[in-house]
Design an enzyme around this catalytic site. Structure first.
Site, PDB file in Angstrom:
ATOM      1  CB  THR A 184      -0.870   0.071   1.262  1.00 42.04           C
ATOM      2  OG1 THR A 184       0.005   0.146   2.388  1.00 42.04           O
ATOM      3  CG2 THR A 184      -1.759  -1.135   1.396  1.00 42.04           C
ATOM      4  CD  GLU A 329      -5.117  -2.273   2.552  1.00 43.96           C
ATOM      5  OE1 GLU A 329      -5.552  -1.776   1.483  1.00 43.96           O
ATOM      6  OE2 GLU A 329      -4.471  -1.629   3.394  1.00 43.96           O
ATOM      7  CE  LYS A 436     -14.186  13.757  12.734  1.00 40.71           C
ATOM      8  NZ  LYS A 436     -12.794  13.631  12.305  1.00 40.71           N
ATOM      9  CD1 TRP A 441     -18.955  14.736  11.573  1.00 39.07           C
ATOM     10  CD2 TRP A 441     -18.328  12.983  10.324  1.00 39.07           C
ATOM     11  NE1 TRP A 441     -18.387  13.811  12.400  1.00 39.07           N
ATOM     12  CE2 TRP A 441     -17.994  12.730  11.677  1.00 39.07           C
ATOM     13  CE3 TRP A 441     -18.038  12.030   9.355  1.00 39.07           C
ATOM     14  CZ2 TRP A 441     -17.368  11.547  12.067  1.00 39.07           C
ATOM     15  CZ3 TRP A 441     -17.416  10.851   9.746  1.00 39.07           C
ATOM     16  CH2 TRP A 441     -17.072  10.618  11.092  1.00 39.07           C
TER      17      TRP A 441
END
Ligand code: AMP
Length: 540
Positions: A184, A329, A436, A441
């Site tokens: 990754t 993944e 935030k 949000w």
């Protein structure tokens, strides 16, 4: 009581053997690093895969040994996919866009014994070679006459495999054996190795074929622009071997002009790539006023596709842009927003909004969203939480890392998402990027996608920066298209039309460039640091 059925292992070599018997004449076309177009068939590919397996066996490679590649999407890379994994080796596809120190780190971590490298990336490898502790051989993927002069430390791929037999008895072994390794491109800490197995790879290919997935069949002409060094080009080389689809590899030609030439010449029907690649292609096609007549579907993933892109594919090219979501993944396919009769029948604008979602899981993948206490959230299209995933092609751990990344058998994707009643998933943001503000949000992805819908904007990036009253507020960074100009107020006016008032960015900064990760995603960490005081200064 166990069922009385054969327990045949799912092996990558069986994909190759299947291709040779069932579609030996299907073409594999590549733009070579040398610049010309190469074409051959699965029957030719198989002979060369066998030569690869014989060559590395003679060099002492044992099952489980790691073999690296630094290579573009071409037929030679394909031969390594099947030749190395088929004999039991583990193909470690190295992302050449990583920093040189990261490349040195992952090659040492993977303990690569041999690296197969395209001429393009030889300088990169040379620069770190002294640091590579386990590397025994470097094989250059080119013809003998293209080999760099005076380099007797290098082996020529064509010379190496020409000396070998074109038959190889592919061994049978446990299908759970490792087949390939992809790190990754973590933005913090060291990259982490995801170790795919033969079983996970074959199952992922199988699942990707059907119409709710990538819809790949014998009649498909598949052009993966997504690199073979990033999550196995989304599994397309394996899916093509399984389905008999024609493969078209762009090599180093990932710019709009080169892609258009190849799409047209080979009559590609299915394209796969990240949004930036499609932006390059669309811009080029606009500039020459051309269309992509052969293409039916283009798959987009890796980052969210903006509505403006979905619309441009449809209105200008009559191409349905299929949104897909996944991670290194997850092999990578997790969800696909495949066209359905119901969606195709919708009025255009409504359809585009549906296409902007990341789609439904393909069979094998389970998804759920949870809150910070681990409680599952409802599938109502509104509640958003941590996106958790599990399935036979989802990583259960990282290579040589003891700690399990799983929670009760689920992998935490790091994404925040909604799921609706039909289990269609929509990404809200990366957890670390969500803004935030005053207890609410704000999705940085939504704001970016709206901003790039303005004709003057080439690329947009939204970050949360500290604010004395609201904790964080959104800041919009923008690269304008060549020759375009727009004021902050105009741009905010445009963005403001599609959002709630409190989402409106507090400021706009016009920039010349934006940082990206090795897989082409916006890299927001340094920007958050750079602009940490931006609003504090303005407010005080
Ligand atoms: P990587 O492991 O480099 O492939 O990155 C995986 C991450 O890319 C995911 O966790 C998402 O944050 C992002 N990603 C992948 N596909 C999409 C998509 N279609 N829309 C939004 N984000 C995506």
């Amino acid at each position: 009581m166990l069922g009385a059925m054969m327990n045949r292992p799912l092996l990558i070599s069986s994909l190759l053997e299947f291709a040779v018997i069932n579609h030996p004449g299907t073409e594999i076309v590549s733009r070579r690093v040398e610049g010309d177009i190469h074409r051959y068939r699965w029957s030719d590919a198989a002979l060369r895969c066998a030569r690869v397996a014989n060559a590395i066996t003679r060099l002492g490679v044992k099952p489980g040994d790691r073999i690296g590649t630094l290579a573009w999407n071409t037929y030679r890379h394909l031969e390594l996919y099947f030749g190395v994994s088929g004999m039991g080796g583990v193909l470690h596809t190295i992302n050449p866009r990583l920093f040189p120190e990261q490349i040195a780190w992952i090659v040492n971590h993977a303990q690569d014994r041999i690296i197969f490298v395209d001429l393009t990336f030889l300088p990169l490898l040379d620069a770190v070679r002294a640091q590579l502790k386990t590397l025994e051989k470097v094989v250059v993927l080119c013809d003998a006459d293209a080999m760099p002069a005076g380099r007797d430390d290098l082996v020529c791929y064509e010379t190496l495999i020409a000396a070998e037999s074109s038959t190889f008895a592919w061994p049978e072994f446990d299908e759970r054996s490792a087949s390939s390794l992809c790190y990754t491109s973590g933005t913090t800490g060291h990259p982490k190795g995801v170790l795919y197995s033969h079983r996970s790879t074959v199952l992922h290919a199988w699942a990707s074929l059907h119409s709710g997935g990538l819809n790949i069949g014998r009649e498909s002409v598949v052009l993966p622009v997504v690199p073979m060094f990033h999550v196995n080009a989304w599994g397309t080389p394996y899916a093509a071997a399984m389905s008999g689809a024609k493969l078209v590899f762009p090599g180093p030609g990932m710019d709009g002009k080169s892609l258009h030439e190849l799409i047209d010449a080979e009559q590609a029907t299915l394209l796969l790539g990240v949004p930036t690649v499609w932006l390059g292609l669309l811009t080029y096609l606009d500039s020459i006023n051309a269309k992509m007549d052969s293409v039916k579907h283009a798959v987009v993933g890796g980052s969210a596709a903006p509505l403006s892109m979905i619309r441009a594919f449809d209105e200008k090219h009559d191409v349905f842009l299929i949104h897909a979501w996944g991670m290194t993944e997850t092999s990578p396919l997790g969800t696909v927003n495949a066209p359905t009769e119901e969606v195709l029948a919708l009025p255009k604008e409504e359809r585009y909004l549906r296409q902007a979602k990341q789609g439904r899981p393909i069979f094998g993948v389970d998804l759920k969203i949870i809150d910070d206490e681990g409680q599952e959230l409802p599938r109502d299209g509104r509640a958003f939480g941590r996106l958790m995933i599990r399935g036979p092609w989802v990583a259960s751990g990282y290579y040589l890392q003891k700690d399990s990344p799983l929670t009760d058998g689920w992998f935490d994707t790091g994404d925040v998402a909604t799921l609706d009643a039909g289990n269609t998933m929509q990404i809200v943001d990366r957890r670390k990027d969500v803004i935030k503000s005053g207890g609410e949000w704000i999705s940085s992805i939504d704001l970016e996608n709206i901003a790039v819908g303005h004709p003057a904007v080439k690329e947009a990036c939204v970050i949360g920066v500290p604010h004395p009253k609201w904790d964080e507020r959104p800041l919009l960074l923008v690269i304008l298209k060549d020759g375009a100009s727009i004021s902050k107020e105009e741009l905010l006016g445009f963005v403001g039309k599609s959002i709630a008032r409190f989402w409106l960015p507090d400021d706009v900064i016009f920039v010349m460039e934006l940082p990206h990760t090795a897989t082409g995603k916006l890299f927001k960490l340094p920007l958050r640091e750079q602009y940490a005081n931006h609003l504090l200064k303005q407010v005080s």
